[in-house]
Motif scaffolding. Structure first.
Motif, PDB file in Angstrom:
ATOM      1  N   GLU A   1      -6.859  -6.187   7.475  1.00  0.00           N
ATOM      2  CA  GLU A   1      -6.943  -5.329   8.660  1.00  0.00           C
ATOM      3  C   GLU A   1      -8.405  -5.187   9.083  1.00  0.00           C
ATOM      4  O   GLU A   1      -9.305  -5.128   8.248  1.00  0.00           O
ATOM      5  CB  GLU A   1      -6.377  -3.934   8.351  1.00  0.00           C
ATOM      6  CG  GLU A   1      -4.930  -3.906   7.911  1.00  0.00           C
ATOM      7  CD  GLU A   1      -3.977  -3.841   9.091  1.00  0.00           C
ATOM      8  OE1 GLU A   1      -4.428  -4.112  10.235  1.00  0.00           O
ATOM      9  OE2 GLU A   1      -2.804  -3.516   8.886  1.00  0.00           O
TER      10      GLU A   1
ATOM     11  N   GLU B   1     -10.272  -0.693  15.131  1.00  0.00           N
ATOM     12  CA  GLU B   1      -9.465  -1.225  16.231  1.00  0.00           C
ATOM     13  C   GLU B   1     -10.139  -0.889  17.565  1.00  0.00           C
ATOM     14  O   GLU B   1     -10.995  -0.006  17.660  1.00  0.00           O
ATOM     15  CB  GLU B   1      -8.060  -0.626  16.194  1.00  0.00           C
ATOM     16  CG  GLU B   1      -7.250  -0.989  14.963  1.00  0.00           C
ATOM     17  CD  GLU B   1      -6.723  -2.412  14.995  1.00  0.00           C
ATOM     18  OE1 GLU B   1      -7.007  -3.135  15.983  1.00  0.00           O
ATOM     19  OE2 GLU B   1      -6.029  -2.809  14.041  1.00  0.00           O
TER      20      GLU B   1
ATOM     21  N   ARG C   1      -3.085   5.527   4.036  1.00  0.00           N
ATOM     22  CA  ARG C   1      -2.530   4.666   2.996  1.00  0.00           C
ATOM     23  C   ARG C   1      -3.659   4.089   2.145  1.00  0.00           C
ATOM     24  O   ARG C   1      -4.793   3.934   2.614  1.00  0.00           O
ATOM     25  CB  ARG C   1      -1.727   3.512   3.609  1.00  0.00           C
ATOM     26  CG  ARG C   1      -0.518   3.935   4.425  1.00  0.00           C
ATOM     27  CD  ARG C   1       0.204   2.728   5.027  1.00  0.00           C
ATOM     28  NE  ARG C   1      -0.596   2.066   6.049  1.00  0.00           N
ATOM     29  CZ  ARG C   1      -1.073   0.827   5.952  1.00  0.00           C
ATOM     30  NH1 ARG C   1      -0.829   0.107   4.869  1.00  0.00           N
ATOM     31  NH2 ARG C   1      -1.781   0.297   6.935  1.00  0.00           N
TER      32      ARG C   1
ATOM     33  N   THR D   1      -8.008   2.338  11.842  1.00  0.00           N
ATOM     34  CA  THR D   1      -9.223   1.970  11.115  1.00  0.00           C
ATOM     35  C   THR D   1      -8.905   1.743   9.649  1.00  0.00           C
ATOM     36  O   THR D   1      -7.915   2.279   9.121  1.00  0.00           O
ATOM     37  CB  THR D   1     -10.304   3.067  11.258  1.00  0.00           C
ATOM     38  OG1 THR D   1     -11.475   2.687  10.520  1.00  0.00           O
ATOM     39  CG2 THR D   1      -9.821   4.397  10.733  1.00  0.00           C
ATOM     40  N   SER D   2      -9.738   0.940   8.996  1.00  0.00           N
ATOM     41  CA  SER D   2      -9.644   0.711   7.552  1.00  0.00           C
ATOM     42  C   SER D   2     -11.033   0.855   6.953  1.00  0.00           C
ATOM     43  O   SER D   2     -12.024   0.384   7.531  1.00  0.00           O
ATOM     44  CB  SER D   2      -9.088  -0.679   7.249  1.00  0.00           C
ATOM     45  OG  SER D   2      -7.735  -0.780   7.645  1.00  0.00           O
TER      46      SER D   2
ATOM     47  N   SER E   1       0.838  -1.191   0.000  1.00  0.00           N
ATOM     48  CA  SER E   1       0.000   0.000   0.000  1.00  0.00           C
ATOM     49  C   SER E   1       0.870   1.238   0.000  1.00  0.00           C
ATOM     50  O   SER E   1       1.995   1.228   0.493  1.00  0.00           O
ATOM     51  CB  SER E   1      -0.913   0.003   1.231  1.00  0.00           C
ATOM     52  OG  SER E   1      -0.151  -0.039   2.410  1.00  0.00           O
TER      53      SER E   1
ATOM     54  N   SER F   1      -3.510   5.172  10.157  1.00  0.00           N
ATOM     55  CA  SER F   1      -2.729   4.918  11.366  1.00  0.00           C
ATOM     56  C   SER F   1      -2.474   6.236  12.069  1.00  0.00           C
ATOM     57  O   SER F   1      -2.349   7.290  11.422  1.00  0.00           O
ATOM     58  CB  SER F   1      -1.391   4.250  11.021  1.00  0.00           C
ATOM     59  OG  SER F   1      -1.594   3.007  10.382  1.00  0.00           O
TER      60      SER F   1
ATOM     61  N   ARG G   1       0.272   3.410  14.899  1.00  0.00           N
ATOM     62  CA  ARG G   1      -0.623   2.296  15.221  1.00  0.00           C
ATOM     63  C   ARG G   1      -1.843   2.335  14.318  1.00  0.00           C
ATOM     64  O   ARG G   1      -2.470   3.384  14.128  1.00  0.00           O
ATOM     65  CB  ARG G   1      -1.065   2.379  16.695  1.00  0.00           C
ATOM     66  CG  ARG G   1      -1.882   1.176  17.152  1.00  0.00           C
ATOM     67  CD  ARG G   1      -2.116   1.227  18.647  1.00  0.00           C
ATOM     68  NE  ARG G   1      -3.059   2.270  19.020  1.00  0.00           N
ATOM     69  CZ  ARG G   1      -4.378   2.078  19.154  1.00  0.00           C
ATOM     70  NH1 ARG G   1      -4.888   0.898  18.923  1.00  0.00           N
ATOM     71  NH2 ARG G   1      -5.165   3.068  19.520  1.00  0.00           N
ATOM     72  N   HIS G   2      -2.198   1.181  13.721  1.00  0.00           N
ATOM     73  CA  HIS G   2      -3.382   1.096  12.875  1.00  0.00           C
ATOM     74  C   HIS G   2      -4.635   1.395  13.689  1.00  0.00           C
ATOM     75  O   HIS G   2      -4.838   0.866  14.782  1.00  0.00           O
ATOM     76  CB  HIS G   2      -3.490  -0.298  12.250  1.00  0.00           C
ATOM     77  CG  HIS G   2      -4.754  -0.504  11.467  1.00  0.00           C
ATOM     78  ND1 HIS G   2      -5.853  -1.169  11.976  1.00  0.00           N
ATOM     79  CD2 HIS G   2      -5.093  -0.104  10.213  1.00  0.00           C
ATOM     80  CE1 HIS G   2      -6.818  -1.176  11.068  1.00  0.00           C
ATOM     81  NE2 HIS G   2      -6.380  -0.550   9.986  1.00  0.00           N
TER      82      HIS G   2
ATOM     83  N   TYR H   1      -8.842   2.016   2.196  1.00  0.00           N
ATOM     84  CA  TYR H   1      -7.947   2.965   2.845  1.00  0.00           C
ATOM     85  C   TYR H   1      -7.602   2.464   4.252  1.00  0.00           C
ATOM     86  O   TYR H   1      -8.437   1.858   4.929  1.00  0.00           O
ATOM     87  CB  TYR H   1      -8.607   4.338   2.956  1.00  0.00           C
ATOM     88  CG  TYR H   1      -9.015   4.931   1.635  1.00  0.00           C
ATOM     89  CD1 TYR H   1      -8.084   5.543   0.798  1.00  0.00           C
ATOM     90  CD2 TYR H   1     -10.340   4.883   1.201  1.00  0.00           C
ATOM     91  CE1 TYR H   1      -8.451   6.091  -0.415  1.00  0.00           C
ATOM     92  CE2 TYR H   1     -10.725   5.425  -0.016  1.00  0.00           C
ATOM     93  CZ  TYR H   1      -9.777   6.022  -0.813  1.00  0.00           C
ATOM     94  OH  TYR H   1     -10.147   6.553  -2.023  1.00  0.00           O
ATOM     95  N   HIS H   2      -6.365   2.770   4.685  1.00  0.00           N
ATOM     96  CA  HIS H   2      -5.913   2.391   6.022  1.00  0.00           C
ATOM     97  C   HIS H   2      -5.358   3.624   6.720  1.00  0.00           C
ATOM     98  O   HIS H   2      -4.518   4.333   6.148  1.00  0.00           O
ATOM     99  CB  HIS H   2      -4.841   1.304   5.941  1.00  0.00           C
ATOM    100  CG  HIS H   2      -5.269   0.106   5.136  1.00  0.00           C
ATOM    101  ND1 HIS H   2      -6.111  -0.856   5.627  1.00  0.00           N
ATOM    102  CD2 HIS H   2      -4.995  -0.247   3.850  1.00  0.00           C
ATOM    103  CE1 HIS H   2      -6.327  -1.775   4.697  1.00  0.00           C
ATOM    104  NE2 HIS H   2      -5.658  -1.421   3.608  1.00  0.00           N
TER     105      HIS H   2
ATOM    106  N   SER I   1     -13.069  -7.345   7.142  1.00  0.00           N
ATOM    107  CA  SER I   1     -11.684  -6.889   7.104  1.00  0.00           C
ATOM    108  C   SER I   1     -11.378  -6.245   5.767  1.00  0.00           C
ATOM    109  O   SER I   1     -12.076  -6.459   4.774  1.00  0.00           O
ATOM    110  CB  SER I   1     -10.729  -8.057   7.355  1.00  0.00           C
ATOM    111  OG  SER I   1     -10.822  -9.011   6.314  1.00  0.00           O
TER     112      SER I   1
END
Length: 505
Positions: A132, A136, A179, A195-196, A38, A188, A192-193, A185-186, A128
């Protein structure tokens, strides 16, 4: 095993201190690996404001901000499409909790929101994105030891997790990265991650030429990379597929057609027109000329757009260019032009008006019109009854423009049908300069039908299946559909044999 240890055949590995490990001098990946990774689109460094009292209600404390990937504004007076809307609400959400809300929006119509409130999403495949979780876990204000003991007494097991706080704290600096992966989309925060968000049909990264960050934050720095620098609508060559399969039938039929469809469009809506050609205009009734469809387009303020528009009209043969500069107050003249073409050029039994972001089920529309007993004048659509003019705001109508308290019954503009005799009455009144014009074309049509009804009865048919906002199952028309959603709707109609919406992934 113990004998092996005593003999020295099994040795204990040397302990290593991770902090003393040296970073590699270089990292090497091959081409496919690099492309599959990504890519970082946006990095934001900012500090949320301390909560402040909300305007109008001093008891409610608020602090929130939003980051948006935005597309090209489709219509003047409307906000641009939100390809991604990311909205952390530390305080001030209706739930009373700290939440993160994500969504999409096209033509000011919002999709279904993804809300993260501190509870971890399921890690099952459908929940997911690129492996991901969508949301979170973080420590919620309503969690306590009492809650945990209650769950334990009821037989629940406590997972060993680290209680991370809500990622955006008042007065605390954060570093956010956005990203783009294969499926969505991701986001952080501080490495730390969080949400996606999965990609949605009709909302793609290549349309995101704008970035907006606003709200209750102090912005220290922002870095955007890998975003498109030019919207596809400004590059008609990317959308106008000059292939004969998409051309309108060469000759108009000599006998009257069953249905004429006039489509309102803007000069620079190359992608929208191409999507219509590749979707519902491929219906067998249109290809056989039993139904005729034409785009009605006024001149654009940019000369180069008009040059491309003329080339498009010459090649595809499905555009009627009306000879004036495009303006909201003059849209009503396009509607008159649709009636004139439907009456004089093709003599359509029924005449329909729609927009270039309206998907039309051609056969269903004809069947709905034929339900009205033969010979009756008809006016079919999503009818507004006793609708009052707005006197304030962006769409305000002055008393000079409309002095009456109510509008006449009128069908919403994205899609409605008239019988031939009503369209001819409108054209005759216009040619004799008796036609009253109002800037809202759908209200104007209701006004003209009301005048026609003074001397001849009209069957006014109301149906919510002529959708004003978005799409519903078993629709006649679906509105506010992006070019990719139009193709998706047509694909579903062909594969499944029944209408299904493409609102979400």
């Amino acid at each position: 095993m113990w004998e092996g240890l005593d003999s020295g055949l099994i040795t204990k590995p040397e302990e290593t201190n991770p902090r003393n490990e040296k970073c590699p001098d270089m990292v090497s990946v091959n081409g496919p690996e690099f492309l599959n990774r990504s890519k970082v689109l946006v990095t934001v460094v900012a500090t949320p404001h301390w909560a402040h009292a909300e305007k109008g209600d001093k008891t409610v404390m608020v602090t929130q901000f939003m980051m948006e990937l935005q597309g090209l504004k489709a219509v003047e007076g409307e906000d641009p499409p939100r390809i991604l809307h990311f909205n952390p609400r530390d305080r001030g959400d209706w739930s009373g909790r700290s939440v993160i809300e994500q969504n999409t929006c096209y033509r000011m119509q919002w999709g279904s929101a993804l809300r993260c409130d501190g509870r971890e999403s399921s890690d099952e495949e459908e929940d997911s994105v690129d492996g991901e979780v969508k949301c979170e876990r973080w420590k919620r204000d309503d969690e306590s030891k009492k809650t945990w003991w209650l769950k334990r007494l009821m037989g629940g097991r406590k997972k060993i997790t680290h209680d991370w706080p809500y990622p955006f704290e008042e007065g605390k600096l954060f570093v956010l990265t956005l990203r783009a992966g294969m499926e969505g989309y991701h986001i952080s925060v501080d490495g730390r991650h969080i949400t996606s968000f999965p990609y949605r049909t009709g909302f793609v990264l290549e349309d995101a030429t704008g970035l907006a960050v606003k709200g209750n934050i102090d912005l220290h720095s922002i870095y955007a990379s890998s975003l498109p620098s030019r919207n596809p609508s400004f590059a008609p060559q990317k959308h106008l597929e000059m292939q004969s399969i998409w051309k309108a039938p060469a000759l108009l039929p000599e006998k009257p057609v069953e249905l004429f469809i006039g489509i309102l469009s803007a000069g620079n809506h190359f992608a929208e027109r191409m999507a219509v050609r590749k979707s519902w205009m491929q219906h067998k009734l249109v290809r056989s000329s039993k139904v005729v469809a034409r785009f009605f387009v006024a001149l654009h303020a940019r000369k180069e757009v008009n040059v491309d528009l003329k080339k498009e009209a010459d090649y595809f043969g499905d555009i009627v260019i009306v000879p004036y500069m495009d303006h909201y107050d003059l849209v009503v003249l396009k509607t008159v032009a649709i009636c004139e073409y439907g009456v004089s050029t093709v003599a359509g039994k029924y005449i329909m008006k729609c927009d270039d972001d309206t998907f039309v089920r051609v056969d269903a529309v004809i069947q709905e019109a034929e339900k009205v007993k033969g010979g009756d004048s008809l006016y079919i659509g999503n009818i507004n009854f006793y609708h009052k003019p707005l006197r304030t705001g962006k769409w305000a109508v002055t008393y000079e423009e409309w002095p009456e308290e109510y509008y006449p019954p009128y069908a919403n503009g994205p899609g409605y049908i008239l019988s031939y005799d009503i369209a001819k009455f409108i054209v005759d009144d216009f040619e004799q300069q008796r036609l009253r014009l109002f800037k809202m074309e759908d209200v104007s049509m209701g006004m003209w039908v009301e005048k026609f009804n003074e001397t001849r009865p009209v069957a006014v048919v109301h149906s919510l299946r002529f959708c004003q906002f978005g799409c519903i199952e078993d629709y006649f028309t679906a509105h506010y559909q992006s070019p990719r959603q139009m193709i998706c709707l047509w694909d579903k109609l062909q594969r499944l044999g029944k209408p299904q919406c493409c609102n979400m992934r």
